[in-house]
Design an enzyme around this catalytic site. Sequence first.
Site, short mmCIF file in Angstrom:
data_model
loop_
_atom_site.label_atom_id
_atom_site.label_comp_id
_atom_site.label_asym_id
_atom_site.label_seq_id
_atom_site.Cartn_x
_atom_site.Cartn_y
_atom_site.Cartn_z
N ASP A 305 -41.71 -0.30 -6.41
CA ASP A 305 -41.87 -1.61 -5.76
C ASP A 305 -42.67 -1.52 -4.47
O ASP A 305 -43.04 -2.55 -3.91
CB ASP A 305 -40.50 -2.24 -5.47
CG ASP A 305 -39.75 -2.53 -6.75
OD1 ASP A 305 -38.52 -2.71 -6.69
OD2 ASP A 305 -40.39 -2.57 -7.82
N ARG A 397 -40.17 -14.88 -4.98
CA ARG A 397 -39.12 -14.24 -5.79
C ARG A 397 -38.44 -13.12 -5.01
O ARG A 397 -37.29 -12.81 -5.25
CB ARG A 397 -39.73 -13.69 -7.09
CG ARG A 397 -40.18 -14.75 -8.08
CD ARG A 397 -40.58 -14.13 -9.39
NE ARG A 397 -39.52 -13.26 -9.88
CZ ARG A 397 -39.70 -12.37 -10.86
NH1 ARG A 397 -40.89 -12.24 -11.42
NH2 ARG A 397 -38.71 -11.61 -11.27
C1 EPZ Z 1 -35.12 -2.82 -11.44
O1 EPZ Z 1 -35.74 -3.32 -12.60
C2 EPZ Z 1 -35.62 -3.68 -10.29
N1 EPZ Z 1 -35.22 -5.07 -10.51
C3 EPZ Z 1 -37.15 -3.59 -10.21
O2 EPZ Z 1 -37.56 -4.38 -9.10
C4 EPZ Z 1 -37.51 -2.14 -9.96
O3 EPZ Z 1 -38.92 -2.02 -9.93
C5 EPZ Z 1 -36.95 -1.27 -11.09
O4 EPZ Z 1 -35.52 -1.46 -11.19
C6 EPZ Z 1 -37.22 0.20 -10.86
O5 EPZ Z 1 -36.68 0.60 -9.65
C7 EPZ Z 1 -33.96 -5.43 -10.20
O6 EPZ Z 1 -33.14 -4.63 -9.77
C8 EPZ Z 1 -33.63 -6.88 -10.37
P1 EPZ Z 1 -35.60 -0.15 -14.97
P2 EPZ Z 1 -35.25 -2.81 -14.06
O7 EPZ Z 1 -34.69 -0.54 -16.06
O8 EPZ Z 1 -33.80 -2.59 -14.04
C9 EPZ Z 1 -38.07 1.06 -18.84
C10 EPZ Z 1 -38.88 -5.94 -7.97
O9 EPZ Z 1 -40.09 -6.05 -7.70
N2 EPZ Z 1 -36.91 0.59 -19.61
O10 EPZ Z 1 -35.18 0.91 -14.00
O11 EPZ Z 1 -35.81 -3.74 -15.07
C11 EPZ Z 1 -38.80 -0.06 -18.12
O12 EPZ Z 1 -39.71 -0.69 -19.00
C12 EPZ Z 1 -38.45 -5.50 -9.34
O13 EPZ Z 1 -37.95 -6.18 -7.16
C13 EPZ Z 1 -36.90 0.78 -20.98
O14 EPZ Z 1 -37.84 1.31 -21.55
O15 EPZ Z 1 -36.03 -1.43 -14.14
C14 EPZ Z 1 -39.48 0.67 -17.00
O16 EPZ Z 1 -40.66 1.25 -17.49
C15 EPZ Z 1 -39.63 -5.16 -10.24
N3 EPZ Z 1 -35.83 0.35 -21.68
C16 EPZ Z 1 -38.47 1.76 -16.63
O17 EPZ Z 1 -37.60 1.89 -17.78
C17 EPZ Z 1 -34.75 -0.27 -21.09
O18 EPZ Z 1 -33.79 -0.64 -21.80
C18 EPZ Z 1 -37.64 1.44 -15.40
O19 EPZ Z 1 -37.01 0.22 -15.64
C19 EPZ Z 1 -34.78 -0.47 -19.69
C20 EPZ Z 1 -35.87 -0.03 -18.97
#
Ligand code: EPZ
Length: 419
Positions: A305, A397
């Site tokens: 982020d 947001r």
């Molecule tokens: C959280 O998103 C945050 N959002 C994101 O912040 C943050 O960038 C991200 O964690 C990483 O730190 C909130 O907490 C609301 P992940 P999240 O699951 O939970 C893949 C912001 O700008 N993945 O850790 O969705 C995914 O595609 C936002 O505040 C799968 O493949 O992130 C990504 O490539 C943006 N399958 C990676 O893992 C899944 O089932 C990390 O995603 C889940 C995730």
Amino acid sequence: MDKICVVGGKPLCGELCVKNAKNAVLPMLGAVLLCKEPMTIPDCPHLLDVDNMCAILNHLGSECIWNGDSLMVCTEGANKYEMPDKIARELRSSIFMLGPVLARFGHAIFSYPGGCDIGSRPIDMHLKGLRALNVEIKEEGGHIYCDGGKMKGASIHLDYPSVGATENLMMAATAAEGVTTINNAAREPEIEALADALNSMGARVTGAGTSSVTIIGKLPLHKGEFLPLPDRIVAGTFLTAAAVTGGDVTVKGARGDHLHSVLSKLEECGCRVIAQKGEVRCIGPARPKELHLVETSPYPGFPTDMQAVFMALCTIANGTSIIFENVFDSRFRIAAELACMGATITVKDRMAIVRGVDRLNGANVNACDLRAGAALVISGLRAEGLTTVFNAQVIDRGYEAIEDTLSMLGANVVRVSGD
Ligand code: EPZ
């Protein structure tokens, strides 16, 4: 469509206070479903994502009441377990409701959360973990039908330390018979904040902040206390804005211990960083040095982020910087916008090569996601002339009235609200 207009050339100077973290508040707005008594989220930021989560809670039959910066939620009247399609598709963090809705009602009907401008955002790990907890899941016509009436504790391994999957499974596991262990769990401070909130409600969550989190299920849950967690990304964004503009910014409430990777990079490019109890100060150089390598990775690595605003920093650095985005599959869309301002960036898959330029020129640019939008406004603070950031409402947001905070720090910036 709002736009934010910035006239560059003034270093940012002054101080701001950081509020409760968006990414801590959003899962807590799921956790409120785990008991029927009203609970309050203190120091809650007024953000679009928070409003959307409140809309979901209201749809499910809950009541959300603001009192200044405190958000009180009462879920006693919650009586639905079907997620509204429209909001679910628009709001990725609606997925944080899946675990708590299952825990509360034993059933959940969801649609796939929308992808967004930073990548495909799959939820396979969420679903795999829920199946491990004996949740029956059917996927039909873009909807997910979950029967979690007989959840059983399990040992779950996450293929990747997903923040959302860790949080969702922690909340679901509070209603599973027996003990659940989540291995390769995410270690972000927001995970610890959620565990503290759940434990204050009577849950037994241990290991949060490490890669192995254990939850004892089926304990009676009651009203708990949500303690604020300073938003490390908002803090990091404004500290980096001081580096971009050669300014001097103090963020009150920021926790340096949650920002080690970011503060280390700020020092590497020539900033003076003073982190003390309850605040962090950054004094930027006239022109930052290049950053040989910025690699995003799960906490405690460099946060994805913060990648966009660091790309903005690198565009005016005195040399060539390399950025690797290892977390999301398309989080370099800001590069094309920065190029409109005169930046020279070469993107190859997950790598961006940023050759620093002496000067950026004001231009019309488009905010493609909330972090990129903030980064473009900050680039405009350094650029010569007028920069207009279109689609600026996406910034809301994650940042409360960013133009007001920047004005308070001396920037020439205004928002023009669209229809
Ligand atoms: C959280 O998103 C945050 N959002 C994101 O912040 C943050 O960038 C991200 O964690 C990483 O730190 C909130 O907490 C609301 P992940 P999240 O699951 O939970 C893949 C912001 O700008 N993945 O850790 O969705 C995914 O595609 C936002 O505040 C799968 O493949 O992130 C990504 O490539 C943006 N399958 C990676 O893992 C899944 O089932 C990390 O995603 C889940 C995730």
